[in-house]
Write an enzyme that holds these catalytic residues in place. Structure first.
Site, PDB file in Angstrom:
ATOM      1  CG  HIS A 163      40.448  27.224   0.897  1.00 21.29           C
ATOM      2  ND1 HIS A 163      40.172  26.909  -0.436  1.00 21.29           N
ATOM      3  CD2 HIS A 163      41.676  28.393   1.163  1.00 21.29           C
ATOM      4  CE1 HIS A 163      40.629  27.712  -0.867  1.00 21.29           C
ATOM      5  NE2 HIS A 163      41.478  28.329  -0.316  1.00 21.29           N
ATOM      6  CG  ASP A 203      45.042  34.958   5.035  1.00 22.78           C
ATOM      7  OD1 ASP A 203      46.050  34.692   4.520  1.00 22.78           O
ATOM      8  OD2 ASP A 203      43.427  33.957   4.380  1.00 22.78           O
TER       9      ASP A 203
HETATM   10  C1  SDX Z   1      42.231  32.823   1.650  1.00 30.62           C
HETATM   11  O1  SDX Z   1      39.841  31.169  -2.606  1.00 30.62           O
HETATM   12  C2  SDX Z   1      40.681  31.048  -2.255  1.00 30.62           C
HETATM   13  O2  SDX Z   1      42.000  30.477  -2.847  1.00 30.62           O
HETATM   14  C3  SDX Z   1      41.421  32.134  -1.142  1.00 30.62           C
HETATM   15  C4  SDX Z   1      42.694  31.900  -1.169  1.00 30.62           C
HETATM   16  C5  SDX Z   1      44.052  32.357  -1.941  1.00 30.62           C
HETATM   17  O3  SDX Z   1      44.888  31.834  -1.855  1.00 30.62           O
HETATM   18  O4  SDX Z   1      43.545  32.746  -2.968  1.00 30.62           O
HETATM   19  O5  SDX Z   1      43.050  31.147   0.103  1.00 30.62           O
HETATM   20  C6  SDX Z   1      42.886  32.660   0.030  1.00 30.62           C
HETATM   21  O6  SDX Z   1      41.492  33.919   1.379  1.00 30.62           O
HETATM   22  C7  SDX Z   1      42.194  32.026   1.979  1.00 30.62           C
HETATM   23  C8  SDX Z   1      41.205  31.985   3.269  1.00 30.62           C
HETATM   24  C9  SDX Z   1      40.768  33.654   4.410  1.00 30.62           C
HETATM   25  N1  SDX Z   1      39.839  33.619   5.377  1.00 30.62           N
HETATM   26  C10 SDX Z   1      39.422  33.260   6.633  1.00 30.62           C
HETATM   27  O7  SDX Z   1      40.032  32.521   7.335  1.00 30.62           O
HETATM   28  C11 SDX Z   1      38.535  33.484   7.125  1.00 30.62           C
HETATM   29  C12 SDX Z   1      37.766  32.755   7.866  1.00 30.62           C
HETATM   30  N2  SDX Z   1      37.121  31.819   6.795  1.00 30.62           N
HETATM   31  C13 SDX Z   1      35.588  31.317   6.081  1.00 30.62           C
HETATM   32  O8  SDX Z   1      34.995  32.872   6.851  1.00 30.62           O
HETATM   33  C14 SDX Z   1      35.478  30.424   5.171  1.00 30.62           C
HETATM   34  O9  SDX Z   1      36.150  29.249   5.410  1.00 30.62           O
HETATM   35  C15 SDX Z   1      36.008  30.849   3.943  1.00 30.62           C
HETATM   36  C16 SDX Z   1      35.684  32.352   3.324  1.00 30.62           C
HETATM   37  C17 SDX Z   1      37.523  30.864   3.531  1.00 30.62           C
HETATM   38  C18 SDX Z   1      35.669  30.049   3.040  1.00 30.62           C
HETATM   39  O10 SDX Z   1      33.675  30.125   2.228  1.00 30.62           O
HETATM   40  P1  SDX Z   1      32.851  29.486   2.029  1.00 30.62           P
HETATM   41  O11 SDX Z   1      33.202  28.083   1.144  1.00 30.62           O
HETATM   42  O12 SDX Z   1      31.932  30.583   1.714  1.00 30.62           O
HETATM   43  O13 SDX Z   1      32.510  28.492   3.133  1.00 30.62           O
HETATM   44  P2  SDX Z   1      31.006  28.569   4.439  1.00 30.62           P
HETATM   45  O14 SDX Z   1      31.090  30.305   4.684  1.00 30.62           O
HETATM   46  O15 SDX Z   1      28.989  29.110   3.515  1.00 30.62           O
HETATM   47  O16 SDX Z   1      31.187  27.951   5.072  1.00 30.62           O
HETATM   48  C19 SDX Z   1      30.079  26.391   5.240  1.00 30.62           C
HETATM   49  C20 SDX Z   1      30.527  25.552   6.650  1.00 30.62           C
HETATM   50  C21 SDX Z   1      29.173  27.010   6.944  1.00 30.62           C
HETATM   51  O17 SDX Z   1      28.844  26.032   8.380  1.00 30.62           O
HETATM   52  P3  SDX Z   1      27.221  25.506   7.649  1.00 30.62           P
HETATM   53  O18 SDX Z   1      26.674  26.638   8.336  1.00 30.62           O
HETATM   54  O19 SDX Z   1      27.129  24.943   6.573  1.00 30.62           O
HETATM   55  O20 SDX Z   1      27.031  24.823   9.685  1.00 30.62           O
HETATM   56  O21 SDX Z   1      31.370  25.461   6.819  1.00 30.62           O
HETATM   57  C22 SDX Z   1      31.454  26.578   8.257  1.00 30.62           C
HETATM   58  C23 SDX Z   1      30.127  27.399   8.080  1.00 30.62           C
HETATM   59  O22 SDX Z   1      29.956  27.848   9.418  1.00 30.62           O
HETATM   60  N3  SDX Z   1      32.883  27.351   8.637  1.00 30.62           N
HETATM   61  C24 SDX Z   1      33.645  27.665   9.023  1.00 30.62           C
HETATM   62  C25 SDX Z   1      35.253  28.392   8.501  1.00 30.62           C
HETATM   63  N4  SDX Z   1      34.889  28.341   7.323  1.00 30.62           N
HETATM   64  C26 SDX Z   1      33.603  27.675   7.543  1.00 30.62           C
HETATM   65  N5  SDX Z   1      32.791  27.532  10.642  1.00 30.62           N
HETATM   66  C27 SDX Z   1      33.751  28.120  11.483  1.00 30.62           C
HETATM   67  N6  SDX Z   1      34.972  29.103  11.561  1.00 30.62           N
HETATM   68  C28 SDX Z   1      35.261  29.266   9.674  1.00 30.62           C
HETATM   69  N7  SDX Z   1      36.176  29.621   9.357  1.00 30.62           N
END
Ligand code: SDX
Length: 378
Positions: A261, A315
């Protein structure tokens, strides 16, 4: 004006001043109008929470009864909307059907009167009341059935579950479903809410605001992740496969659905409540074989990615709750939208109260003074 550093995804950039909700991502705290989510989940109802978010205060007994009654009276959808939905392909995603139907409502209520509190209230009531009816109507029509009329004797959540499969729901399932709506109704400046506020800032109508937000919610990085989680649990298939599956995703730098998140660096408080609700359902209606897999995933991901603050988000467990209620997987995100529409409308109202059109800037990194090359010389 000073030049700000470019932040991809606008990370950490405030896009509005808001008093609707608050998240502390380090402590795992979520409040709506200052009230903790755990308290609302235990004591409130979806419609009462929606009222709180939109009008800023908990309603009195009379105010709540009046709001509930207005919503009840507006549940029916126009036959032209139903006829339009009948023409949608059955293979289409219900989120696309919902986006098109929400936008179509604007055709019927095109007189815009954004400074009139009665117009705001009517729009709020109409959208909160009709969105569940439209989701349920598409579900029945894609199976070749006629949609059923809403039941006035059932409350908001029980009526939606009834309209989905023409059966009065179990009271515990209806209660748990209502809590799920409370958990999904609002979450500060998430992508779909931002989308709603950008659209609202142009002073367009609330149907366009909601339609743009529905489109934004559907993506797998946002609300669409709840559907992907179930597909992932099905792919994994057994507890023994969890570790190699997670290791493979991490090695390929793929995102694990339902985890991570932008704001939370600990387990999302809504995921904790949803997990408890899932367990409550399992103890009444029987276990789900995917629950053990999900728990093992939570353990393995914490071990591998906990240092990066990657834990279950809202989720991750919601799909297991809806699955136990017999709801089809592709309706999970429309259900998220049924709840979130009240949050979007709270932001619509707040945006209108101190509006300035959203018009950020960009960092241009293209060419200047480029030559026009005639087509036969390219
Ligand atoms: C919702 O924003 C809200 O409030 C949303 C929500 C709401 O109520 O409205 O809470 C609802 O949308 C929940 C999120 C649902 N999405 C997912 O479950 C999809 C999987 N999650 C990710 O794609 C991610 O965590 C996000 C999209 C939720 C957040 O993305 P960010 O903040 O842009 O983070 P990022 O992709 O830049 O990741 C930062 C780091 C990275 O590692 P590094 O490159 O720094 O080493 O964290 C890692 C990422 O690779 N990472 C993950 C990960 N999420 C972040 N690695 C593996 N699996 C993941 N799910």
């Amino acid at each position: 004006m000073s030049v700000c550093e470019y932040k991809p995804g606008l990370e950490g950039i405030p896009a509005a001043q808001s008093s609707i909700s608050y998240v502390d991502g380090q402590k795992g705290i979520l409040e709506y109008r200052g009230i903790r989510i755990e308290e609302l989940a235990a004591k409130s109802t979806f419609l009462e929470t929606a009222y709180l978010l939109i009008w800023g205060e908990l309603p009195s007994k009379e105010e709540l009864a009046a709001f509930e009654e207005e919503v009840r009276l507006h549940r029916r959808i126009k036959y032209r909307i139903r006829d339009m939905m009948k023409c949608f392909p059955e293979s289409g995603h219900p989120m696309d059907a919902l986006q098109a139907s929400a936008a179509a409502l604007g055709l019927f209520y095109s007189l815009r009167d954004l400074h009139n509190p009665a117009y705001i209230r009517d729009s709020v009531v109409r959208l909160i009341a009709t969105i569940p009816t439209m989701v349920a109507a598409f579900q029945l029509m894609r199976k070749g059935n006629d949609p059923v009329r809403p039941r006035d004797d059932l409350d908001y959540s029980a009526n939606f579950l009834y309209m989905l499969d023409e059966k009065e729901p179990d009271p515990l399932a209806a209660k748990i479903f209502d809590i799920c709506l409370i958990l999904h109704v609002e979450h500060t400046m998430n992508a779909s809410t931002f989308s709603a506020r950008v659209t609202a800032s142009t002073l367009t109508d609330p149907y366009a605001v909601v339609a743009s937000a529905v489109g934004t919610l559907g993506g797998p990085l946002h609300g669409g992740a709840n559907e992907e989680v179930i597909q992932m649990l099905e792919d994994i298939g057994s507890v023994a496969n969890v570790r190699p599956y997670v290791e493979d995703l991490i090695q390929r730098k793929a995102k694990i659905m339902g985890f991570g998140h932008r704001v939370y660096k600990v387990k999302d408080p809504r995921a904790t409540i949803l997990q408890n609700l899932a367990e409550e359902l399992f103890s009444k209606f029987g276990e789900d074989k995917y629950y053990e897999i999900a728990q093992e995933m939570e353990r393995v991901v914490a071990e591998k990615l906990g240092h990066k603050g990657i834990y279950p988000n809202v989720d991750f467990y919601s799909g297991l709750v809806y699955r136990k209620m017999g709801i089809p997987t592709d309706l999970f995100t429309p259900i998220f939208a049924i709840a979130r529409v009240a949050g979007w409308l709270a932001h619509w109202k707040e945006q209108l109260e101190e509006n300035r059109i959203f018009r950020p800037t960009q960092v241009y990194n293209g060419q200047h003074e480029a030559p026009y090359i005639p087509i036969d010389q390219r």
